[in-house]
Design a protein around this motif. Structure first.
Motif, PDB file in Angstrom:
ATOM      1  N   LEU A 163      42.776  10.515  16.901  1.00 41.84           N
ATOM      2  CA  LEU A 163      42.822  11.747  17.681  1.00 41.84           C
ATOM      3  C   LEU A 163      44.071  12.569  17.384  1.00 41.84           C
ATOM      4  N   GLN A 164      45.159  11.895  17.046  1.00 44.23           N
ATOM      5  CA  GLN A 164      46.355  12.626  16.613  1.00 44.23           C
ATOM      6  C   GLN A 164      46.047  13.450  15.365  1.00 44.23           C
TER       7      GLN A 164
ATOM      8  N   TYR B 275      43.797   6.501  19.292  1.00 50.13           N
ATOM      9  CA  TYR B 275      44.937   7.397  19.441  1.00 50.13           C
ATOM     10  C   TYR B 275      45.376   7.977  18.096  1.00 50.13           C
TER      11      TYR B 275
ATOM     12  N   GLU C  42      41.098  18.362  24.955  1.00 51.09           N
ATOM     13  CA  GLU C  42      41.640  19.566  24.318  1.00 51.09           C
ATOM     14  C   GLU C  42      40.824  19.947  23.084  1.00 51.09           C
TER      15      GLU C  42
ATOM     16  N   GLN D 272      43.721  16.276  16.342  1.00 48.23           N
ATOM     17  CA  GLN D 272      44.444  17.311  17.085  1.00 48.23           C
ATOM     18  C   GLN D 272      45.226  18.218  16.134  1.00 48.23           C
TER      19      GLN D 272
ATOM     20  N   ARG E 165      46.133   9.040  27.231  1.00 48.68           N
ATOM     21  CA  ARG E 165      46.585  10.144  26.393  1.00 48.68           C
ATOM     22  C   ARG E 165      45.503  10.557  25.403  1.00 48.68           C
ATOM     23  N   SER E 166      44.748   9.578  24.914  1.00 49.79           N
ATOM     24  CA  SER E 166      43.658   9.879  23.982  1.00 49.79           C
ATOM     25  C   SER E 166      42.598  10.744  24.653  1.00 49.79           C
TER      26      SER E 166
ATOM     27  N   ASN F  93      43.085  12.879  27.098  1.00 50.41           N
ATOM     28  CA  ASN F  93      43.637  14.228  27.239  1.00 50.41           C
ATOM     29  C   ASN F  93      43.511  15.003  25.936  1.00 50.41           C
ATOM     30  N   ILE F  94      43.807  14.345  24.817  1.00 49.22           N
ATOM     31  CA  ILE F  94      43.682  15.008  23.517  1.00 49.22           C
ATOM     32  C   ILE F  94      42.224  15.323  23.215  1.00 49.22           C
TER      33      ILE F  94
ATOM     34  N   ASP G  54      51.906  14.734  26.935  1.00 47.49           N
ATOM     35  CA  ASP G  54      52.620  13.658  26.235  1.00 47.49           C
ATOM     36  C   ASP G  54      54.136  13.824  26.325  1.00 47.49           C
TER      37      ASP G  54
ATOM     38  N   ALA H 139      49.885  21.788  24.080  1.00 51.04           N
ATOM     39  CA  ALA H 139      49.418  20.537  23.477  1.00 51.04           C
ATOM     40  C   ALA H 139      50.314  19.362  23.840  1.00 51.04           C
TER      41      ALA H 139
END
Length: 495
Positions: free
Chosen positions: A377-378, A374, A79, A381, A72-73, A75-76, A435, A431
């Motif tokens: 990156l949250q 993670y 982006e 993002q 998931r990290s 993918n972010i 997730d 976005a």
């Protein structure tokens, strides 16, 4: 696209036909785990008693979760910065760079290389011990070629194979390796079910004081044997459906844990705590055991040849060694092979090496860094979304030059409000596309709490495990068993 030896082990061209399906992704993950959960993990869990069940379930659940966090990290990160795809050859260090800078990225690169290199040492030791065991069993204890010498023999045999570069078709190699794992599982089950039971096979209760030490040792061994994190991003990038990575990780763990559970249950029932660090040393002599020993040695050698090439290629990049076959490459890989042999000869027990590597080197890559990446990156993002919204609104509200504007101020304000609302809805859907599954289960704030708990618990467990393993290694040197290099040096002195 033409492949070279610089190509990633699991990398293929952009054609979907050459991408990994979910099934082959599971095959790759089971291959990474190999035969160690079947051969070397049962004793560590049986020593923990009933606490061993909770230990392996908890640790493997966290490992599955953190492996999914890495996917998931990535993918972010794509982006936020699409150019990160250019660094897809070293995805773990690329995540470190985008989150905490180039210095952490270099440290992560070093840690991954050190973990890969150290992980090949138990492979060499266990393969050599199996060949020693095979020689003793076949000759009725008459032919005793020590595994200390088998380490040197295997190292010499493997060295020319390592000169040739990386395998060109990982699907075939991984499939062969997984078939060997399944065959070893079936042969060991046969040996346990239809073999004789030793008279001294009794179940002993471990004292309360010792249980926590066994649990900490098991923690390091489990972390070592189920370490998929350094390559999980490579697997994800080569999958046809990248969003299916959590499913592939879950199924890979399930297959290996199922084989491990069956072996452990029947071993505990038949032999109790009368189990040695390598399960093959416990089993009575039989023809299936001979085949199992050969297949274990073959699978471990195959795994070493495949996994170590990523390290060799990275070092060749750092030293600017040509990708073509040349003397510099042979010299570098020979030196690294000799170093691995010397280290394998210098440790008293392979289970201590696995626990030390798992507790000290692998644990940060598995339990500490993925949650840190993670959470960072949250935050990045969120800032990225706010920045895009501001830029979009600014472009919409920018007044047109000239006195003859076609739109009135009221209409322009309504239009900007409409586009702002539409932009928020579309970007939020984009976005959250990757997730969607996890957001149904976890609230973002709850995820942050879980990540913090994992990090704190892992730091504590890593410190305690490292201390216990270093202490156990020192005691093994002094009181219990001498390493091979000690015995070989003494033999050479007497010649």
């Amino acid at each position: 696209m033409e492949f070279s030896e610089r190509t990633l082990l699991l990398q293929s061209n952009n054609n979907s036909s050459n991408k990994l399906s979910v099934f082959f992704a599971i095959i790759c993950i089971v291959d990474i785990f190999g035969v160690f959960p079947i051969v070397a993990l049962p004793k560590a869990i049986i020593d923990c008693g009933y606490y061993g069940i909770a230990t392996i379930l908890l640790i493997c659940t966290v490992q599955i979760y953190t492996a999914s966090l890495l996917g998931r990290s990535w993918n972010i990160a794509q982006e936020i910065n699409p150019n990160i795809k250019l660094k897809s050859r070293y995805p773990y260090s690329a995540l470190a760079e985008i989150t905490y800078g180039k210095y952490l990225s270099r440290f992560v690169n070093f840690l991954v290389d050190l973990t890969v290199f150290s992980g090949g040492i138990p492979n060499l030791i266990v393969a050599s011990q199996n060949l020693e065991l095979l020689g003793l069993r076949i000759s009725n204890q008459n032919t005793d070629i020590s595994f200390c010498y088998w380490i040197i023999i295997l190292g010499v045999l493997l060295c020319p194979m390592l000169w040739l570069g990386s395998p060109k078709d990982m699907k075939i190699l991984c499939s062969i390796s997984v078939v060997l794992v399944i065959l070893v599982f079936l042969l060991i089950c046969w040996c346990i079910l239809f073999g004789t039971t030793p008279e001294s096979s009794t179940v002993t209760d471990n004292s309360t004081v010792e249980i926590w030490k066994y649990i900490m040792t098991a923690y390091g061994i489990i972390a070592f044997q189920f370490d998929v994190h350094p390559v999980v991003l490579t697997i994800q990038m080569d999958m046809k459906k990248k969003s299916k990575l959590p499913l592939a990780v879950l199924c890979g763990f399930f297959v290996s844990l199922l084989m491990f559970a069956v072996i452990t249950i029947i071993s505990a029932y038949k032999y109790g705590t009368f189990i040695r660090p390598s399960l093959l040393e416990t089993l009575p002599t039989s023809i299936p055991l001979h085949f199992a020993a050969v297949l274990v040695a073959l699978q471990l050698c195959l795994t070493s040849v495949v996994s170590n090439n990523a390290l060799y290629q990275h070092m060749e990049n750092c030293l600017n060694i040509s990708r073509d076959f040349n003397c510099k490459r042979c010299i570098l890989r020979t030196i690294l092979t000799i170093l691995a042999i010397v280290l394998a000869e210098s440790v008293p027990r392979f289970d201590l090496v696995m626990s030390l590597i798992g507790g000290s080197l692998t644990a940060p890559l598995v339990f500490i860094l993925p949650p840190l990446f993670y959470m960072k990156l949250q935050s990045l993002q969120k800032k990225h979304i706010e920045q895009l919204q501001e830029e979009s609104i600014t472009n919409i509200l920018m007044p047109r030059a000239g006195p003859s504007s076609e739109f009135s101020e009221e209409y322009s304000a309504d239009l900007s409000k409409y586009y702002e609302t539409k932009f928020k809805e579309e970007f939020k859907a984009y976005a959250g596309k990757c997730d969607k599954f996890f957001e149904c289960v976890f609230n973002r704030k709850l995820e942050i709490v879980i990540c913090c708990i994992i990090i704190i618990a892992s730091v504590c467990a890593t410190c305690v495990t490292s201390y216990l393993n270093i202490r156990s290694s020192a005691l093994s040197y002094v009181n219990f068993s001498k390493p091979c290099i000690y015995n070989i040096s003494r033999t050479l002195l007497y010649l």
